[in-house]
Design an enzyme around this catalytic site. Sequence first.
Site, PDB file in Angstrom:
ATOM      1  N   HIS A 296       0.814  -1.213   0.000  1.00 25.25           N
ATOM      2  CA  HIS A 296       0.000   0.000   0.000  1.00 25.25           C
ATOM      3  C   HIS A 296       0.849   1.266   0.000  1.00 25.25           C
ATOM      4  O   HIS A 296       1.870   1.343   0.670  1.00 25.25           O
ATOM      5  CB  HIS A 296      -0.897  -0.021   1.247  1.00 25.25           C
ATOM      6  CG  HIS A 296      -1.786   1.165   1.383  1.00 25.25           C
ATOM      7  ND1 HIS A 296      -1.861   1.913   2.535  1.00 25.25           N
ATOM      8  CD2 HIS A 296      -2.649   1.746   0.512  1.00 25.25           C
ATOM      9  CE1 HIS A 296      -2.737   2.886   2.373  1.00 25.25           C
ATOM     10  NE2 HIS A 296      -3.219   2.807   1.153  1.00 25.25           N
TER      11      HIS A 296
ATOM     12  N   HIS B 158       0.174  10.834  -1.699  1.00 27.27           N
ATOM     13  CA  HIS B 158      -1.087  10.606  -0.987  1.00 27.27           C
ATOM     14  C   HIS B 158      -1.481  11.809  -0.155  1.00 27.27           C
ATOM     15  O   HIS B 158      -2.576  12.348  -0.295  1.00 27.27           O
ATOM     16  CB  HIS B 158      -0.972   9.364  -0.095  1.00 27.27           C
ATOM     17  CG  HIS B 158      -2.272   8.939   0.515  1.00 27.27           C
ATOM     18  ND1 HIS B 158      -2.874   9.631   1.564  1.00 27.27           N
ATOM     19  CD2 HIS B 158      -3.095   7.898   0.238  1.00 27.27           C
ATOM     20  CE1 HIS B 158      -4.010   9.028   1.886  1.00 27.27           C
ATOM     21  NE2 HIS B 158      -4.167   7.974   1.095  1.00 27.27           N
TER      22      HIS B 158
END
EC number: 4.6.1.-
Length: 311
Positions: A38, A73
């Site tokens: 991830h 992110h």
Amino acid sequence: MYVHLALILGCWTVVLQGAETDVGERADNRRPIWNLAHMVNAVKQIPTFLDLGANALEADVTFKGSVPTYTYHGTPCDFGRDCIRWEYFNVFLKTLREYTTPGNAKYRDGFILFVLDLKTGSLSNDQVRPAGENVAKELLQNYWNNGNNGGRAYVVLSLPDIGHYEFVRGFKEVLKKEGHEDLLEKVGYDFSGPYLPSLPTLDATHEAYKKAGVDGHIWLSDGLTNFSPLGDMARLKEAIKSRDSANGFINKIYYWSVDKYSTTRTALDVGVDGIMTNYPNVLIDVLNEDGYKDNYRLATYDDNPWETYKK
């Protein structure tokens, strides 16, 4: 005569041994699992997560207007992670190409797929299709090397809104116009939202794929941040039931963010095809446990990510 007979018997022995090997490989009915690391957004993180056992990576793609600019992110993100690691998108793709091109010094045979988490929520409606076109151009030039010995990994385009199906149409159109429609065989799709006010139904998601012109190569994701309670996995179970039905449209289902051993086991028991995690080594450990090693295995490049493996 005896020499001739011995040669015949020897040849048959080789043939039979080869046949036994083929049967043994085909007889491996264990579910192949994609171990998705991830939030891998900096190039220095790529070997780190591959060394932990990941066979796939996920990166977040942020846009300036309709132009994919960074893998980034931002905050907030999963507990225990550095939310602000980043790279220029073109540099990131070139680096992925190095790790997935046979013959390159950085090549990793076990790195077989990556997911682009496309942050299209910032785009206006008229920017969605151009964004898809621009992502296709970036992949074509910087990852696939314009079709000249580019990276071999499969790619999943993950979109956060079923209303952004024009992104996919624009993406596909560019590859067709550039004469590289064959590369679409390497591309899968994941409509993952929107999450608010509530997740779309599976029927609504299916309709979005039809509007996108997608029939096959469909992944579906479900999950929560790693600091959220597990819950009853109701939607995940519904999706798996749909995948396994006679008229199911989903090929693969992955669950995120799964960091605990107990949650990893539960997700496998439910029937997922992939697990997105901040700790790929946890899944590797579970896949080697009694009760799991006989039923599951790490996916390899020979496993088709667009093939449905029913529970």
